[in-house]
Write a protein that holds these residues in place. Structure first.
Motif, PDB file in Angstrom:
ATOM      1  N   LYS A  11       0.767  -1.183  -0.026  1.00 28.52           N
ATOM      2  CA  LYS A  11      -0.085  -0.231  -0.059  1.00 28.52           C
ATOM      3  C   LYS A  11       0.689   1.168  -0.105  1.00 28.52           C
ATOM      4  CE  LYS A  11      -3.546  -2.326   2.765  1.00 28.52           C
ATOM      5  NZ  LYS A  11      -4.223  -2.523   4.052  1.00 28.52           N
ATOM      6  N   HIS A  12       2.052   1.231   0.178  1.00 28.89           N
ATOM      7  CA  HIS A  12       2.944   2.317   0.351  1.00 28.89           C
ATOM      8  C   HIS A  12       4.207   1.887  -0.280  1.00 28.89           C
ATOM      9  CE1 HIS A  12       0.195   2.161   3.916  1.00 28.89           C
ATOM     10  NE2 HIS A  12       0.241   3.630   3.716  1.00 28.89           N
ATOM     11  N   LYS A  13       4.251   1.705  -1.634  1.00 33.35           N
ATOM     12  CA  LYS A  13       5.269   1.538  -2.557  1.00 33.35           C
ATOM     13  C   LYS A  13       6.191   2.532  -2.744  1.00 33.35           C
ATOM     14  CE  LYS A  13       2.734  -2.033  -5.279  1.00 33.35           C
ATOM     15  NZ  LYS A  13       2.223  -2.405  -6.770  1.00 33.35           N
ATOM     16  N   ASP A  14       5.755   3.924  -2.769  1.00 37.03           N
ATOM     17  CA  ASP A  14       6.585   4.995  -2.919  1.00 37.03           C
ATOM     18  C   ASP A  14       7.485   5.442  -1.421  1.00 37.03           C
ATOM     19  OD1 ASP A  14       4.322   5.722  -1.629  1.00 37.03           O
ATOM     20  OD2 ASP A  14       4.169   7.908  -2.469  1.00 37.03           O
ATOM     21  N   CYS A  15       7.235   4.918  -0.442  1.00 37.83           N
ATOM     22  CA  CYS A  15       7.874   5.001   0.712  1.00 37.83           C
ATOM     23  C   CYS A  15       9.026   4.239   1.419  1.00 37.83           C
ATOM     24  CB  CYS A  15       6.730   5.201   1.963  1.00 37.83           C
ATOM     25  SG  CYS A  15       5.329   6.494   1.530  1.00 37.83           S
ATOM     26  N   ILE A  16       9.737   4.362   2.132  1.00 38.13           N
ATOM     27  CA  ILE A  16      10.615   3.541   2.931  1.00 38.13           C
ATOM     28  C   ILE A  16       9.796   3.141   4.072  1.00 38.13           C
ATOM     29  CG2 ILE A  16      12.765   3.434   4.098  1.00 38.13           C
ATOM     30  CD1 ILE A  16      14.148   5.197   2.245  1.00 38.13           C
ATOM     31  N   VAL A  17       9.588   2.084   4.219  1.00 40.35           N
ATOM     32  CA  VAL A  17       8.722   1.419   5.532  1.00 40.35           C
ATOM     33  C   VAL A  17       9.663   1.134   6.540  1.00 40.35           C
ATOM     34  CG1 VAL A  17       6.889  -0.119   6.172  1.00 40.35           C
ATOM     35  CG2 VAL A  17       6.848   0.803   4.048  1.00 40.35           C
ATOM     36  N   LEU A  18       9.568   1.695   7.842  1.00 40.53           N
ATOM     37  CA  LEU A  18      10.142   1.447   8.896  1.00 40.53           C
ATOM     38  C   LEU A  18       9.261   0.536   9.794  1.00 40.53           C
ATOM     39  CD1 LEU A  18      12.035   3.588   7.739  1.00 40.53           C
ATOM     40  CD2 LEU A  18      12.220   4.430  10.315  1.00 40.53           C
ATOM     41  N   SER A  69      14.968  12.059   9.757  1.00 42.28           N
ATOM     42  CA  SER A  69      15.567  13.499   9.183  1.00 42.28           C
ATOM     43  C   SER A  69      16.201  13.267   8.021  1.00 42.28           C
ATOM     44  CB  SER A  69      15.744  14.100  10.548  1.00 42.28           C
ATOM     45  OG  SER A  69      14.922  14.312  11.418  1.00 42.28           O
ATOM     46  N   LYS A  70      17.187  12.471   8.216  1.00 37.17           N
ATOM     47  CA  LYS A  70      18.325  12.259   7.179  1.00 37.17           C
ATOM     48  C   LYS A  70      17.714  11.748   5.992  1.00 37.17           C
ATOM     49  CE  LYS A  70      22.209  11.391  10.322  1.00 37.17           C
ATOM     50  NZ  LYS A  70      23.222  10.399  10.859  1.00 37.17           N
ATOM     51  N   LEU A  71      16.671  10.888   6.154  1.00 41.39           N
ATOM     52  CA  LEU A  71      16.064  10.707   4.798  1.00 41.39           C
ATOM     53  C   LEU A  71      15.018  11.418   4.216  1.00 41.39           C
ATOM     54  CD1 LEU A  71      15.154   6.847   6.049  1.00 41.39           C
ATOM     55  CD2 LEU A  71      16.670   7.323   4.103  1.00 41.39           C
ATOM     56  N   THR A  72      14.358  12.034   4.898  1.00 42.56           N
ATOM     57  CA  THR A  72      13.581  13.388   4.222  1.00 42.56           C
ATOM     58  C   THR A  72      14.305  14.192   3.783  1.00 42.56           C
ATOM     59  OG1 THR A  72      13.170  14.133   6.642  1.00 42.56           O
ATOM     60  CG2 THR A  72      11.454  12.600   5.773  1.00 42.56           C
ATOM     61  N   GLU A  73      15.558  14.544   4.506  1.00 45.09           N
ATOM     62  CA  GLU A  73      16.156  15.524   4.065  1.00 45.09           C
ATOM     63  C   GLU A  73      16.799  15.483   2.513  1.00 45.09           C
ATOM     64  OE1 GLU A  73      19.704  18.407   5.682  1.00 45.09           O
ATOM     65  OE2 GLU A  73      19.356  16.672   6.665  1.00 45.09           O
ATOM     66  N   LYS A  74      16.899  14.088   2.313  1.00 47.52           N
ATOM     67  CA  LYS A  74      17.532  13.612   0.877  1.00 47.52           C
ATOM     68  C   LYS A  74      16.260  13.511  -0.196  1.00 47.52           C
ATOM     69  CE  LYS A  74      21.491  11.278   2.955  1.00 47.52           C
ATOM     70  NZ  LYS A  74      22.696  11.782   2.128  1.00 47.52           N
ATOM     71  N   ILE A  98       0.498   1.602   9.556  1.00 43.92           N
ATOM     72  CA  ILE A  98       1.128   2.955   9.406  1.00 43.92           C
ATOM     73  C   ILE A  98       0.372   4.186  10.233  1.00 43.92           C
ATOM     74  CG2 ILE A  98       1.677   4.737   7.706  1.00 43.92           C
ATOM     75  CD1 ILE A  98       3.077   1.925   7.300  1.00 43.92           C
ATOM     76  N   ILE A  99       1.367   4.679  11.152  1.00 43.94           N
ATOM     77  CA  ILE A  99       0.792   5.842  12.013  1.00 43.94           C
ATOM     78  C   ILE A  99       1.099   6.901  11.300  1.00 43.94           C
ATOM     79  CG2 ILE A  99       0.887   4.262  14.052  1.00 43.94           C
ATOM     80  CD1 ILE A  99       3.582   5.936  14.648  1.00 43.94           C
ATOM     81  N   ARG A 100       2.018   7.089  10.412  1.00 48.71           N
ATOM     82  CA  ARG A 100       2.438   8.443   9.934  1.00 48.71           C
ATOM     83  C   ARG A 100       3.393   8.142   8.769  1.00 48.71           C
ATOM     84  NH1 ARG A 100       5.602  13.455  12.422  1.00 48.71           N
ATOM     85  NH2 ARG A 100       5.193  14.994  10.875  1.00 48.71           N
ATOM     86  N   ILE A 101       3.186   8.947   7.612  1.00 57.37           N
ATOM     87  CA  ILE A 101       4.063   9.101   6.547  1.00 57.37           C
ATOM     88  C   ILE A 101       4.888  10.580   6.663  1.00 57.37           C
ATOM     89  CG2 ILE A 101       4.416   9.112   4.044  1.00 57.37           C
ATOM     90  CD1 ILE A 101       1.787   7.196   4.017  1.00 57.37           C
ATOM     91  N   ILE A 102       6.202  10.656   6.729  1.00 56.93           N
ATOM     92  CA  ILE A 102       6.738  11.832   6.821  1.00 56.93           C
ATOM     93  C   ILE A 102       7.376  11.773   5.341  1.00 56.93           C
ATOM     94  CG2 ILE A 102       8.710  12.964   7.909  1.00 56.93           C
ATOM     95  CD1 ILE A 102       8.164  11.107  10.485  1.00 56.93           C
ATOM     96  N   THR A 103       7.326  13.177   4.978  1.00 58.16           N
ATOM     97  CA  THR A 103       8.033  13.654   3.725  1.00 58.16           C
ATOM     98  C   THR A 103       8.659  14.981   3.816  1.00 58.16           C
ATOM     99  OG1 THR A 103       5.774  14.789   2.869  1.00 58.16           O
ATOM    100  CG2 THR A 103       5.953  12.431   2.497  1.00 58.16           C
ATOM    101  N   PRO A 104       9.285  15.442   2.857  1.00 57.45           N
ATOM    102  CA  PRO A 104      10.003  16.536   2.954  1.00 57.45           C
ATOM    103  C   PRO A 104       9.148  17.736   3.185  1.00 57.45           C
ATOM    104  CG  PRO A 104      11.175  15.281   1.080  1.00 57.45           C
ATOM    105  CD  PRO A 104       9.650  14.473   1.549  1.00 57.45           C
ATOM    106  N   GLY A 105       7.913  17.706   2.877  1.00 58.12           N
ATOM    107  CA  GLY A 105       6.877  18.839   3.172  1.00 58.12           C
ATOM    108  C   GLY A 105       6.098  18.731   4.337  1.00 58.12           C
ATOM    109  N   THR A 106       6.423  17.580   5.008  1.00 59.03           N
ATOM    110  CA  THR A 106       5.342  17.318   6.299  1.00 59.03           C
ATOM    111  C   THR A 106       5.870  17.131   7.499  1.00 59.03           C
ATOM    112  OG1 THR A 106       5.293  14.855   5.838  1.00 59.03           O
ATOM    113  CG2 THR A 106       3.643  16.562   4.700  1.00 59.03           C
ATOM    114  N   VAL A 107       7.434  17.379   7.439  1.00 57.88           N
ATOM    115  CA  VAL A 107       8.167  17.029   8.767  1.00 57.88           C
ATOM    116  C   VAL A 107       7.926  18.244   9.862  1.00 57.88           C
ATOM    117  CG1 VAL A 107      10.127  15.989   7.494  1.00 57.88           C
ATOM    118  CG2 VAL A 107      10.196  18.555   8.045  1.00 57.88           C
TER     119      VAL A 107
END
Length: 852
Positions: A11-18, A69-74, A98-107
């Motif tokens: 369901k979240h192919k465009d994300c790095i899943v932790l 933070s390092k991943l979203t910064e990249k 998934i409890i939250r998706i963090i992207t460069p624009g939502t940190v």
């Protein structure tokens, strides 16, 4: 467990899943390879029922935010998959989601968030030939929306995007591959997300917006058109999908019209170095760097916003100028405001953390500390006279209830973690005090039991001890076993002692051991209630944070005005721009305010519409033109300006064409880029615009360039009517003054010493008939052989064939012709007016010019 992972990853192919496993977040397969490389952590493998081990890496849960933070910064999107039920309550596999998706624009935290700059996520929707643009910073709660009328050009959208520079942008799929997407990727380094077609439905978007704002009709919040509904709905839908939250702090959309602000296109922003320099993309060396003497992150962001959007409403401009003036003239008010403002934390970003439930006790104490100074600030505003300051006083909110809530509830020495206890202050809750009393008195109770049993039994070495298996117990050595009473219950026999419990000891044990666990849970529950109470007042807190930000900006304006000797400009509607001894705000600061040569300016709609400026390179033409534009811009944001006096007519747009650059990635040569920018200026400017044009036509042949430059000036003079500063090396253009009474010739004053020149950096009326190019080349260190050859070619052009000889063979002309400039210099020397030292210097210079 791996099947659970696969279902979530699908369901979240465009994300790095932790993926949460115990005390770690694990990352698998391609995500693991990417994360291992970007985070520089060890890549391992894990058995997962497949032929080969799954690539895997992991990070500790307590430190996960640093890695995110390092991943979203990249530029990566990170999906956090956590346990959503207590492991002790789970039947079989613990539920995860998934409890939250963090992207460069939502940190909300991390290095990607710069304190003095907003972090925007944008949406751009193109629908029925209209554009809808949204810009949201969820870390501050700011949300702005604008639309462009039918048939608006992509360039107009790009210019607006250049104002905000989003780090992430949602675009409708019909913009794939467009110049807008290319600009976002190349100039903004922006993460692009494509809006799903089902979202771009007016009914769907309307429903999600009405539900979020809890209203029945979007007209009430100014969203009246389909394009605004679709663009706002698309952004809100994405934020809800990624944040898994109700986003309560996004409680208002500011609808704005780009026509309400001075238009600064993307080229002008770069050329004038408004917020960052062209060369290094750093703030130092920009206009913002000069103006920023703020003391809070909120104030710095508000200042940046105002610098990016100069006003064009004369009343609004004067309100700001009058506010700055009051602070300049009232030094006590100015100084006292700064003393209190500098003690205010970044309330905007604090309340966003509260809204997301991610704040801790320390951050609530920071909020309390900030609120503590509000009454003093309001008291300082009591007798102010300017419209903005007196209005602030009348509508001020000291947030006393919020202050008292935090003051009474949160312990001053609370830990950063909210799950370890120690959050709640004594006296706030009776049950908390009871459990704290048990924890504090537990040791004393055990000691009393021990002494009591010693007295009753006569067992002198009786001890109360503890281990994880039995809890608290009474330990008796074998030598005293005969004295053990019947109510002691044996639990364990060891080689040298026996261990017992009693009903009373077990009762105390239950209280002591459960008190800590119950206290931690109770404190967390109370902390959550406190956060929820504050969350219900976010709009009030946001309003006061905006006031603090404004005050900080105005104090900064006053500080800069006093420090740099700026004056209050007069704003007029007559379109005249009169600047007496203006200075470039950045250059003079770089020079430590010493030796900067001021220059005056007169532009109007009559005889001073176009200033045609000639003079050599390095003489200061570009600096002068930029300083005029920056002074106008400063005046229209409400700042004092670097001049002896200034009378500024409202400028609706500033356009610049400065310097040479290409765009090879788009297949554009230097000249093509130049002409594209010129076309935009001529098609977009009005008679109320200010044009800064430097060396137009230099990117092609002399004949073509001169023709184009002449035609452009004629068009501006005859048709456009915009106030224009036009710098050129085409001296032939100065003859246009003979045909047009709205053109004035200016030049940069230069002092000659033989073939050497001194730049005086002074603009004066008149013209020059040569560019001193060879002298400038000499100053730059060009080899003497090249300079001599250049003189030969130049002389040959001017005296013989009028064509440049580019052969390797030197031009065959008589020596007397080659040394003609030396003879001319000798003729000009007044021997009676120079001293011996000057004579020697002149002879030395002339000797260097002789061509042998």
């Amino acid at each position: 467990m791996m099947q659970q992972y696969f279902n979530i990853k699908e369901k979240h192919k465009d994300c790095i899943v932790l993926f949460r496993l115990g005390d770690f977040f694990e990352i698998f397969f391609e995500d693991a390879i990417t994360a291992s490389r970007e985070l520089e952590i060890v890549l391992t493998g894990r058995e997962c029922g497949m032929r080969e081990k799954a690539p895997m890496c992991g990070v500790p849960a307590h430190a996960v935010q640093n890695y995110i933070s390092k991943l979203t910064e990249k530029g990566y999107k990170v999906a956090i998959c956590d346990q959503v039920e207590n492991a002790s309550d789970a039947k079989g596999l613990v539920k995860r989601d998934i409890i939250r998706i963090i992207t460069p624009g939502t940190v909300l935290e991390g290095n990607i968030l710069q304190a003095e700059k907003n972090n925007y996520i944008a949406s751009v929707v193109f629908y029925k030939n209209e554009y809808g643009l949204n810009f949201c910073d969820i870390s501050t709660g700011s949300w702005q929306l604008t639309t462009f009328e039918k048939n608006a050009t992509p360039k107009k959208v790009i210019d607006e995007l250049a104002k905000f520079i989003p780090v992430e942008c949602l675009i409708s799929e019909n913009l794939k591959g467009s110049s807008i997407e290319i600009f976002l990727k190349n100039s903004c380094n922006c993460l692009i997300d494509y809006i799903s077609s089902y979202v771009l439905d007016t009914t769907y978007s309307r429903n999600i917006l009405e539900d979020h704002f809890n209203i029945l009709d979007l007209n009430g919040i100014g969203i009246t058109t389909n394009i605004s509904i679709l663009s706002a709905g698309a952004l809100l839908n994405y934020l809800k999908e990624t944040q898994k939250d109700n986003l309560v702090h996004l409680n208002k959309i500011q609808i704005y019209n780009t026509e309400d602000y001075m238009l600064l296109d993307s080229d002008t922003r770069k050329n004038l170095e408004i917020c960052e320099t062209l060369r290094s993309q750093k703030s130092k060396g920009s206009l913002l760097w000069v103006l920023n003497n703020t003391h809070t992150a909120m104030g710095a962001r508000y200042l940046r916003k105002c610098v990016e959007q100069p006003l064009i409403n004369i009343n609004a401009i004067n309100d700001r100028l009058n506010t700055t003036q009051e602070l300049v003239e009232n030094l006590f008010l100015h100084g006292d405001l700064i003393d209190y403002i500098k003690q205010v934390y970044d309330i905007e970003r604090l309340i966003s953390k509260i809204a997301f439930g991610s704040c801790n006790g320390k951050e609530l104490l920071s909020l309390k500390s900030s609120i503590e100074h509000l009454p003093q600030i309001q008291n300082l505003l009591k007798n102010t006279s300017s419209t903005i300051l007196s209005s602030m006083y009348s509508n001020w909110d000291n947030l006393e209830d919020i202050f008292n809530l935090i003051e009474n509830s949160i312990s001053e020495d609370c830990p950063i973690s909210v799950t370890e206890g120690g959050l709640i202050k004594e006296g706030y809750n009776e049950e908390v005090d009871h459990y704290k009393s048990i924890k504090a008195n537990g040791t004393s109770w055990l000691r009393d039991i021990e002494n009591d049993e010693k007295g009753k039994t006569g067992i002198k070495n009786l001890k109360i001890k503890y281990n994880k298996v039995f809890g608290y117990f009474l330990e008796v050595t074998h030598s005293y076993s005969k004295l053990v009473p019947d109510y002691f219950i044996r639990k364990q026999t060891l080689s040298n002692c026996e261990r017992f419990i009693t009903p009373k000891l077990k009762e105390i044990e239950e209280e002591i051991l459960s008190a800590d666990e119950k206290l931690i849970q109770l404190e967390y529950d109370l902390f959550t209630q406190i956060k929820d109470t504050i969350k219900s007042n976010l709009e009030r807190i946001s309003s006061i944070s905006n006031n603090i930000a404004q005050l900080d900006m105005f104090c900064s304006f006053a500080t800069i005005a006093l420090k740099n000797n700026y004056v209050k400009p007069i704003i007029n509607n007559a379109s005249n721009i009169e600047i007496n001894n203006g200075r470039h705000p950045v250059v003079e600061k770089m020079m430590n305010f010493n030796n900067f040569i001021p220059n005056s300016t007169m532009l109007d709609e009559d005889i001073n519409q176009i200033s045609l400026i000639t003079g050599p390179n390095m003489a200061g033409k570009s600096t002068y033109m930029r300083q005029v534009a920056l002074i106008v811009l400063m005046a229209q944001i409400g700042s004092f300006v670097p001049a002896d006096s200034a009378n500024i007519g409202i400028v609706d747009r500033i356009f610049t064409r400065i310097g040479a650059s290409d765009d090879l990635s788009a297949g554009k040569s230097t000249f093509m880029v130049e002409m594209t920018e010129v076309a935009n200026i001529l098609n977009s400017a009005t008679k109320n615009s200010l044009l800064i044009l430097d060396e137009i036509g230099r990117g092609t042949s002399t004949l073509d360039g001169l023709s184009i430059a002449t035609s452009i000036i004629e068009y501006i003079a005859e048709t456009l009517g915009a106030k224009t500063l036009f710098a050129t090396h085409y001296h032939e253009l100065t003859t246009l003054k003979e045909r047009y009474n709205n053109i004035q010739n200016y030049c940069v004053d230069v002092k000659e010493h033989g073939e050497d020149i001194i730049f005086l950096h002074k603009i004066k009326q008149g013209k020059v008939d040569h560019s001193y190019g060879i002298q400038v080349a000499k100053l730059a260190g060009v080899p003497i052989h090249v300079l001599k050859r250049a003189k030969q070619i130049m002389l040959n052009i001017s005296t013989t064939t009028n064509e440049i000889n580019i052969n390797n063979t030197p031009v065959d002309v008589p020596d007397i012709d080659l040394n003609f400039p030396v003879i001319e210099q000798l003729k000009k020397i007044n021997i009676n007016s120079i001293n011996p030292l000057e004579a020697m210097q002149i002879l030395d210079n002339l000797q260097k010019l002789i061509v042998i």
